[in-house]
Enzyme design. Structure first.
Site: not given
Length: 446
Positions: A69, A75, A78, A155, A277, A306, A327, A372, A399
């Site tokens: 990039c 930016c 990343c 990108c 996702q 969840y 949920e 999750d 996550c």
């Protein structure tokens, strides 16, 4: 003139930021490996911490690479593109191990991080703000922790088609004199572009500050002419002065207003607001591992906590007697119910409730619970309910390994055991990593 220093980076934080020491103060520097010797320009000196940026890498790690990039450093989207991909995966494995050790969980196996064959062009969803700048319209991403828009030509973590759509829409805005929204003056029309991709289908969402605006029909016709492969175009109206991207009201300008994707052979309708996702390739690997670890049987009743739009529970439905999903987000539950109908799955039932309150009040005995949660992890009401109900197996997907390790440590103090963590690279080039853990109730055979 700003002060410059030469330091050797001691280690990287969980966010991939290098740390060195100057007069016992930590100096934080991005884009460097541990043990690299670097010349750093000090940007800010606080009472406890220093912050700087690299001027020169004096002693380079052999795995340092030039990011693809052109605006990588400006930016900030990343974080790890200066590393070759194998180094990124190795670092993620090591950081997960460190996080678990800090939670007091030492005698475990952290498996190598499951990566991608091609760690670019993986995002199936892109949200980019647009602005007027020097009589031109630009699209880009906000510089980290600021509202300064960094424009990009291409990108690399989004698809070629998404890049083409952004360029074409910006050109159509200029040709049709459709101004970008100005946050300060609260004038203009287009605030954001949202692009979603599924198989060979593409959705464009134009987020506007007003419902109707002059030239809208010609604008849409211009976009369609430039992008004949677009499946649908939706206008989302967000007149509020807010950082929230999407508004409440929507209008379909072309097509059906949704696209259809497949995940582990099931089909999902994706609307502008659907949670789905972002990396499909890695999501399929993640779910396959989760189902494998659970060792499901035809008599099992499972809870998908969840559950979002139901993707995990629906993927497991053919293996078990019954799936119950819960949920708190109303729109997600509507999508989950519709997804079950869309795939003719009749043994899944979805409820719009807080997961903690639901499991406390529900009388079902669950053989397996898939968890999750959001980044904050599970609350103790939910964890205590799992413990009290003596759920035999818990498959915990996260996550955020830090909150996962905290929750796993709590469960291990209250009757559960585990010994393996499986990291997955859902977001190559960034510091983010997703992890799966299987917890078994002690004295219960697998």
């Amino acid at each position: 003139m700003k002060k410059e220093v030469i330091v050797t980076i001691d280690h990287l934080t969980k966010d991939g930021v290098g740390v060195a020491k100057i007069d016992k103060k930590p100096l934080y520097v991005k884009n460097c490996f541990a043990k690299e010797k670097v010349r750093v320009c000090i940007d800010y000196e606080g009472k406890r911490n220093l912050y700087g940026h690299i001027q020169e890498v004096i002693e380079k790690n052999k795995n340092r690479v030039q990011p693809l990039c052109s605006v990588y450093e400006q930016c900030g989207g990343c974080h790890l593109s200066f590393m070759d991909y194998q180094s990124q995966l190795q670092w993620k494995q090591e950081i997960v191990k460190k996080i678990y050790e800090e939670a007091g969980l030492n005698q475990i196996i952290v498996h190598p991080c499951i990566g991608m064959d091609y760690p670019y062009a993986y995002r199936n969803k892109v949200q980019t703000p647009v602005q007027n700048k020097k009589k031109k319209i630009i699209a880009g991403f906000y510089k980290e922790n600021t509202h300064d828009l960094v424009a990009f030509d291409y990108c690399h973590v989004q698809s070629k088609e998404s890049n083409e759509i952004i360029r074409a829409v910006i050109l159509a805005m200029q040709e049709n004199k459709i101004p970008a929204y100005d946050e300060d003056k609260q004038t203009g029309v287009v605030r954001h572009l949202l692009i979603r991709q599924a198989k060979q289908e593409w959705m464009l969402v134009l987020v506007t500050a007003m419902d109707s605006f002059p030239g809208r029909n010609h604008f849409v016709q211009s976009i369609r002419k430039k992008l004949p492969h677009l499946t649908t175009i939706v206008q989302n109206i967000n007149p509020r002065k807010t950082n929230v991207i999407l508004g409440e009201k929507e209008r379909i300008l072309y097509g059906k207003g949704y696209i259809v994707d497949t995940l582990l052979s099931l089909s999902y309708k994706i609307s502008p607001k659907s949670f789905y996702q972002i990396n499909k390739i890695q999501t399929e690997k993640l779910y396959q591992k989760a189902i494998e670890l659970a060792e499901l049987s035809k008599n099992d009743i499972i809870l998908d906590a969840y559950c979002g739009i139901g993707t995990i529970g629906l993927s497991a439905a053919s293996y078990v007697h019954q799936v119950i999903g819960v949920e708190i987000v109303k729109e997600a539950i509507k999508d989950a119910i519709n997804n079950a109908k869309f795939n003719h799955i009749q043994n899944c039932f979805f409820y719009c409730e807080d997961a903690s309150q639901f499991i406390v009040q529900d009388d079902n005995h669950f053989d397996v619970v898939f968890v999750d949660p959001p980044r904050k992890g599970c609350d103790f009401v939910f964890l205590d309910a799992l413990i009290q109900k003596k759920v035999k197996k818990i498959v915990y997907i996260s996550c955020n390994p830090t909150t996962q390790a905290r929750d796993v440590a709590y469960l291990c103090k209250n009757g559960y055991t585990f010994n393996e963590v499986y990291p997955f690279d859902m977001f190559p080039q960034t510091y983010h990593v997703e992890t799966i853990v299987l917890l078994n109730l002690k004295d219960v055979k697998k």
